[in-house]
Motif scaffolding. Structure first.
Motif, mmCIF file in Angstrom:
data_model
loop_
_atom_site.group_PDB
_atom_site.id
_atom_site.type_symbol
_atom_site.label_atom_id
_atom_site.label_comp_id
_atom_site.label_asym_id
_atom_site.label_seq_id
_atom_site.Cartn_x
_atom_site.Cartn_y
_atom_site.Cartn_z
ATOM 1 N N ALA A 29 19.911 32.361 43.595
ATOM 2 C CA ALA A 29 21.088 32.055 42.777
ATOM 3 C C ALA A 29 22.371 32.455 43.486
ATOM 4 N N GLU A 30 23.439 31.764 43.117
ATOM 5 C CA GLU A 30 24.783 32.130 43.558
ATOM 6 C C GLU A 30 25.688 32.207 42.343
ATOM 7 N N LEU A 31 26.802 32.913 42.498
ATOM 8 C CA LEU A 31 27.739 33.134 41.401
ATOM 9 C C LEU A 31 29.144 32.826 41.868
ATOM 10 N N ILE A 32 29.862 32.034 41.067
ATOM 11 C CA ILE A 32 31.266 31.723 41.342
ATOM 12 C C ILE A 32 32.132 32.400 40.292
ATOM 13 N N PHE A 33 33.089 33.197 40.733
ATOM 14 C CA PHE A 33 34.103 33.754 39.832
ATOM 15 C C PHE A 33 35.332 32.856 39.900
ATOM 16 N N ALA A 34 35.645 32.179 38.816
ATOM 17 C CA ALA A 34 36.854 31.365 38.732
ATOM 18 C C ALA A 34 37.850 32.118 37.867
ATOM 19 N N GLY A 35 38.699 32.905 38.496
ATOM 20 C CA GLY A 35 39.652 33.724 37.748
ATOM 21 C C GLY A 35 40.287 34.752 38.651
ATOM 22 N N SER A 36 41.210 35.485 38.098
ATOM 23 C CA SER A 36 41.890 36.543 38.845
ATOM 24 C C SER A 36 42.221 37.674 37.883
ATOM 25 N N GLY A 37 42.515 38.832 38.448
ATOM 26 C CA GLY A 37 42.856 39.969 37.605
ATOM 27 C C GLY A 37 42.713 41.286 38.340
ATOM 28 N N SER A 38 42.905 42.365 37.611
ATOM 29 C CA SER A 38 42.975 43.695 38.216
ATOM 30 C C SER A 38 41.659 44.183 38.806
ATOM 31 N N LEU A 39 40.535 43.576 38.403
ATOM 32 C CA LEU A 39 39.230 44.037 38.879
ATOM 33 C C LEU A 39 38.734 43.290 40.114
ATOM 34 N N GLU A 40 39.529 42.391 40.651
ATOM 35 C CA GLU A 40 39.028 41.550 41.734
ATOM 36 C C GLU A 40 38.589 42.359 42.946
#
Length: 353
Positions: A222-233
């Protein structure tokens, strides 16, 4: 009918944005009505002049020196423009309080929108400001003519906690479900999971990383895509290294259009502690992408698989099968015109009470 809207969405000043388009569509559908929008904004936001969204729709920035002056400046603008027949506020907090004052002065009914599950215990724990907002909501909600929530879950919670003049309607956010349903699938080699939203503590994106590690440990490539931004990046990137997942994780940044990602996604992960609605849940299910979600927002009503207990364990169990398909349930709108008609009827009903 003249409708005055109070809100905080500064995309109302950006042609082509979803917020701008919604007002434009409403103005076109009801050309004999007038739609005025007062938007809480700071001078630092750089929005200084009113914008004509349509001949019968305008957006006015408060252009305030301080966020503490948003309400006062909204009152000042409301005195300048024509008296509204209906006032509607984006939330029962700061905009609701300003809306209550404006509505009383105009002898007009106030309607309140609720887009977040503010009665969740997590909401109050999130910040001191949120605890103040709960106090404001307790003052505003019993005094409004009515309103709407974006899910049945939130509407029921409001009805249990407050003595209301009228039960809240349920008007979810509009999604062009037919367009998403028609989107073709994109070929891809790995089992692809998508996480979309703000990379902030209440969204718990680290749970998605942990779930990915568990899936791979149980044999799923499996692979995971994070589509977003924020303080935890940056923290998430370090955690991906620690878990030896760098080659299986992509940080795509904030995306205004997730349709291309849904086209290559096999499962949407929603790990939040609370959601007001969960727009990505509706979008993904409309695109026939299954969703594994915590019990937040619209998830249960819309047809997501609810993760019981540990999220990583829930993902491993889903992968083991049977794997639920993505199918949107209980969506109330046939198309955009149906949505606009129901929203307009909501405003008009306040005049008939």
């Amino acid at each position: 009918m003249r409708v005055l809207f109070l809100g905080t969405d500064r995309f109302l000043f950006t042609p082509g944005s979803a917020a701008y388009g919604r007002v434009q569509d409403m103005a076109a559908a009801y050309p004999t009505d007038t739609f005025d929008c007062i938007v809480f904004s700071h001078r630092g936001h750089g929005v200084r002049e009113a914008v004509a969204i349509a001949p019968n729709a305008h957006a006015y920035p408060t252009n305030s020196r301080s966020r503490f002056l948003y309400g006062w400046d909204a009152l000042r603008i409301a005195r300048r423009i024509s008296r509204p027949d209906v006032v509607t506020a984006q939330d029962p907090f700061e905009t609701g309080l300003a809306g209550l004052t404006i509505a009383r002065r105009a002898h007009a009914p106030l309607l309140v929108q609720v887009h977040t599950d503010f009665l969740s215990p997590v909401f109050a724990r999130h910040s001191f400001l949120n605890r103040i907002r709960l106090i404001i909501a307790a003052y505003v909600l019993p005094r409004v003519r009515g309103g709407y929530a974006v899910s049945e879950k939130i509407a029921r919670a409001i009805g249990r906690h407050y003595v209301l003049r009228k039960p809240f309607d349920v008007l979810p956010i509009f999604v062009d479900t037919s367009a998403l349903a028609r989107s073709p699938r994109a070929p891809h080699d790995r089992f692809t999971m998508l996480w979309a939203g703000r990379l902030e503590p209440e969204k718990r994106p680290e749970e998605a990383l942990r779930a990915l590690a568990a899936a791979r440990a149980h044999g799923t490539d499996a692979e995971l895509i994070f589509a977003g931004s924020g303080s935890l990046e940056s923290t998430l990137k370090e955690e991906a290294k620690r878990l030896d997942l760098v080659d299986a994780v992509t940080f795509a940044g904030w995306q205004h259009d997730l349709a291309p990602y849904y086209a290559r996604t096999d499962l949407l992960l929603v790990t939040s502690t609370y959601e007001g609605y969960g727009l990505v849940i509706v979008e993904a299910l409309a695109a026939h992408v299954p969703v594994l979600s915590t019990d937040v927002g619209i998830a249960r009503e819309a047809g997501a698989v609810i993760a019981q207990g540990d999220y990583a364990d829930a993902l491993v169990a889903w992968l083991a099968g049977p794997r639920a398909s993505g199918a949107l349930a209980n969506y109330p709108y046939a198309d955009k015109s149906d949505y606009l008609a129901k929203l307009h009827a909501h405003y008009a009903a306040a005049l008939s009470v």
